[in-house]
Design an enzyme around this catalytic site. Structure first.
Site, PDB file in Angstrom:
ATOM      1  N   SER A  46      -9.608  -0.394   7.044  1.00  0.00           N
ATOM      2  CA  SER A  46      -9.077  -0.315   5.673  1.00  0.00           C
ATOM      3  C   SER A  46      -8.374  -1.557   5.147  1.00  0.00           C
ATOM      4  O   SER A  46      -8.019  -1.598   3.973  1.00  0.00           O
ATOM      5  CB  SER A  46      -8.130   0.867   5.553  1.00  0.00           C
ATOM      6  N   LYS A  61       0.844  -1.202   0.000  1.00  0.00           N
ATOM      7  CA  LYS A  61       0.000   0.000   0.000  1.00  0.00           C
ATOM      8  C   LYS A  61       0.880   1.255   0.000  1.00  0.00           C
ATOM      9  O   LYS A  61       1.883   1.319   0.711  1.00  0.00           O
ATOM     10  CB  LYS A  61      -0.898  -0.039   1.246  1.00  0.00           C
ATOM     11  N   SER A  79      -9.682   2.091   2.873  1.00  0.00           N
ATOM     12  CA  SER A  79      -8.812   2.832   1.986  1.00  0.00           C
ATOM     13  C   SER A  79      -7.902   1.942   1.129  1.00  0.00           C
ATOM     14  O   SER A  79      -7.472   2.338   0.060  1.00  0.00           O
ATOM     15  CB  SER A  79      -7.932   3.800   2.788  1.00  0.00           C
TER      16      SER A  79
HETATM   17  N1  GLN Z   1     -12.759   4.291   6.250  1.00  0.00           N
HETATM   18  C1  GLN Z   1     -12.178   4.733   7.474  1.00  0.00           C
HETATM   19  C2  GLN Z   1     -11.801   6.188   7.355  1.00  0.00           C
HETATM   20  O1  GLN Z   1     -12.099   6.751   6.377  1.00  0.00           O
HETATM   21  C3  GLN Z   1     -11.021   3.868   7.851  1.00  0.00           C
HETATM   22  C4  GLN Z   1      -9.761   4.193   7.173  1.00  0.00           C
HETATM   23  C5  GLN Z   1      -8.611   3.299   7.515  1.00  0.00           C
HETATM   24  O2  GLN Z   1      -8.741   2.249   8.153  1.00  0.00           O
HETATM   25  N2  GLN Z   1      -7.441   3.744   7.111  1.00  0.00           N
HETATM   26  O3  GLN Z   1     -11.229   6.773   8.203  1.00  0.00           O
END
Ligand code: GLN
Length: 491
Positions: free
Chosen positions: A175, A76, A151
Site C-alpha cells: 500500500s 494517511k 490502499s
Molecule cells: N492491497 C493489499 C490488500 O488489500 C495491501 C494493502 C496494504 O498494504 N495495506 O490487502
C-alpha cells in the site's frame, strides 16, 4: 501553482532554514493548493488548516527546529493523530479523535514537519485503488478517471497533485509502493520493525509497516530517517541503529553502481505484466547496467504462492484486530435504543459501519482461523511464508538486491476491478513477497506506459534499507523524476 509547492522537501527545509521562505508561507502555499485542486483529486479526508498554520508559526518563532523544520506533510488516515479526526476511511470510526499521537507522528513533530491533514485510503487499508474508502475514491492526478492505487492512494495523489511534498503511508501488502508506482512517485516500505506500529490502526500486525512517500528518492530517505528507529512501545520494533538511508541515497545519486548485483526475479520479469510495464522495466535495467550494475537472474519459486498465503494471513489477523470495533469503545453505535441486547447492538453497528471489502476479509479470516480449518488454511499459509523467506535468503547469496516491476499494470479506470476481488488483489502480485519476508522495498518511477507512470521495485535484505535507496537513487539519476500534469488545465 506557486513555486513553493513544486519544491522538494530538501529544498523547502533549506529555504526555511536560510530564511528565504517562512514556514507559514510554505504551509499557506500548500493549503491554497489543496483548496484549488482537492475537490477534483480528493486526496484528503481532513485538512487541518489551523493546526498546520500554528505548527508553522512555531517553526518561524524558532520554537521548533529539526531536519525537516517547516516542511509540510500529509498523513494517511490509518495513523492516530491526537485531537485530529482519524477514521481509517471507515464509517465505523467517523468522528473519532484519538487521545494520543502515533510514535511516528510524535517523531514528525520533533523533526519540525507541519502536518497538513489526513489522507484518503481504502477502508482499514484493505484494497489497491481507494475505491473501498467509505468517503469516496481519490482520483489519480495523471488521469482523474483512474485509480491512484491503494490502499494509500490519498498520500500518493497528494504528492502528485503538489498538495504536499511528503506523505506517510503504511504497507501491509504493497500500500505504499503500489500507489507510488501508479502516481509516478516514490514509496518505500522499510524493514518490518524498522518503523514503529504504535498508533497505527492495526490491519495485519505481523505485516503492517509505516513508511515514507515522496516525489524523489532523497526526500523519501530524509523522511525515512526521521520516522525510523527503535520504539519500546512496539513489541516488534527492532532495537538496532537505523541504516544510513540518506547517505545511501546521496551515494546512489552519484550514478555509480559498480559491483552491485541486481537479481532479476525470473518469475516476475516475464508474462503477467502489461507490455508497456515490461518495456519500461527492461529499459531501466539497461540504464542500471550502464551505471556499472551487474544483472543476475534469480529464481524464487515460492513467490507464486505469496498472494494466496497473504490473503489467508492478512485477513486472519484483520479478523482478530477488527474485533475491537464493537460500537462500545470507538466511533459509531447503531440501534442502541434500550430495546436491544449488547450483542444485537454490536452486530447492527458492525453491519452498518464496515464496508463490503472489510466484511469479506473478516469472514475469510474468521473461517481460516476456525478449528478444523486452521491447519489447512492459516497453518499452511504460515508454512508458505517460511518458504518465501527461504527464497529471499537464497537470493541474497547471488544478488545484493532483487528487482521487478512494482505492479503488473498501470493505473486502471475506476470500476474496472471492483466486481472481481481477485483482479484487485493482483495489483500486489509483486509487492507481497517482501511483506511476508519482512525486508524493505522501494518503488521508484521508471518511465511511462501509454502516458501513465510505471514503477520499478528494489527489494533488499532485512535492515539493509540503505541498499535499496542507493539503487533507487541511481535509477532516478539515470531516468529522472516524473512530472505529473499540473491539473490547472482542467480547472
Ligand atoms: N492491497 C493489499 C490488500 O488489500 C495491501 C494493502 C496494504 O498494504 N495495506 O490487502
Amino acid at each position: 501553482m506557486s513555486d513553493l509547492t513544486k519544491m522538494s522537501a530538501a529544498q523547502l527545509a533549506k529555504a526555511i532554514a536560510d530564511k528565504e521562505a517562512s514556514a507559514v508561507e510554505v504551509a499557506t502555499a500548500h493549503l491554497d493548493r489543496i483548496d484549488a485542486v482537492d475537490e477534483r483529486v480528493h486526496a484528503f479526508l481532513h485538512v487541518d488548516r489551523e493546526g498546520a498554520l500554528a505548527a508553522a508559526a512555531k517553526v518561524d518563532a524558532g520554537e521548533v527546529s529539526g531536519p525537516l523544520a517547516g516542511v509540510p506533510i500529509a498523513v494517511k488516515d490509518v495513523i492516530a493523530t491526537k485531537g485530529v479526526p482519524t477514521t481509517a476511511a471507515s464509517k465505523i470510526l467517523e468522528g473519532w479523535r484519538p487521545p494520543y499521537d502515533a510514535t511516528l507522528v510524535e517523531r514528525l513533530r520533533v523533526a519540525g514537519t507541519v502536518m497538513l491533514g489526513k489522507t484518503n485510503m481504502d477502508e482499514f487499508a484493505m484494497g489497491s485503488s481507494t475505491e473501498y474508502s467509505a468517503y469516496g475514491p481519490t482520483n489519480n492526478p495523471w488521469d482523474l478517471g483512474r485509480i491512484p492505487g491503494g490502499s494509500g492512494g490519498g498520500s500518493a495523489a497528494a504528492l502528485a497533485a503538489y498538495e504536499a511534498p511528503l506523505a506517510i503511508g503504511t504497507d501491509t501488502g504493497g500500500s505504499i509502493r503500489q500507489p507510488g508506482a501508479v502516481t509516478g512517485t516514490v514509496g518505500a516500505k522499510p524493514t518490518y520493525g524498522g518503523t514503529s506500529r504504535y498508533g497505527l490502526i492495526a490491519f495485519s500486525s505481523s505485516l503492517d509497516t509505516p513508511g515514507p512517500c515522496a516525489r524523489n528518492v532523497e526526500d523519501a530517505a530524509l523522511l525515512h530517517s526521521v520516522i525510523a528507529g527503535h520504539d519500546p512501545r512496539d513489541s516488534t520494533s527492532i532495537d538496532q541503529p537505523v541504516p544510513d538511508v540518506i547517505g545511501a541515497a546521496r551515494l546512489g545519486a552519484g550514478g555509480d553502481l559498480s559491483g552491485v548485483k541486481l537479481g532479476v526475479v525470473k518469475e516476475f520479469a516475464g508474462d503477467g505484466s502489461e507490455p508497456g510495464v515490461l518495456s519500461a522495466f527492461h529499459e531501466s535495467l539497461e540504464a542500471l547496467v550502464k551505471l556499472g550494475a551487474e544483472i543476475v537472474e534469480v529464481s524464487c519459486p515460492h513467490f507464486q504462492y505469496a498472494l494466496p498465503a497473504y490473503y489467508l494471513i492478512a485477513p486472519s489477523e484483520a479478523s482478530s484486530n477488527l474485533a475491537r470495533f464493537d460500537g462500545v469503545r470507538y466511533g459509531l453505535r447503531t440501534g442502541d435504543d434500550g430495546s436491544r441486547s449488547l450483542e444485537e447492538v454490536m452486530s447492527l453497528t458492525r453491519e452498518a459501519g464496515f464496508g463490503p471489502e472489510v466484511k469479506r476479509r473478516i469472514i475469510l479470516g474468521t473461517y481460516a482461523l476456525s478449528s478444523g480449518y486452521y491447519d489447512a488454511y492459516y497453518g499452511q499459509a504460515q508454512k508458505v511464508r517460511t518458504l518465501i523467506t527461504r527464497d529471499f535468503e537464497a537470493a541474497w547469496q547471488k544478488a545484493d538486491v532483487l528487482v521487478s516491476p512494482t505492479t503488473p499494470f498501470v493505473a486502471f479506470p475506476f470500476g474496472s476491478r471492483t466486481s472481481d476481488p481477485y483482479q484487485m488483489y493482483l495489483a500486489d502480485l509483486f509487492t507481497i513477497p517482501t511483506n511476508l519476508y519482512g525486508g524493505p522495498a522501494i518503488s521508484v518511477p521508471c518511465g511511462l506506459s501509454e502516458g501513465l507512470p510505471v514503477g520499478f521495485q528494489v527489494m533488499a535484505p532485512t535492515m539493509a534499507d540503505d541498499r535499496m535507496y542507493r539503487v533507487a537513487a541511481a535509477l532516478e539519476s539515470a531516468v529522472g523524476t516524473l512530472t505529473p500534469p499540473t491539473l490547472e488545465a482542467s480547472a
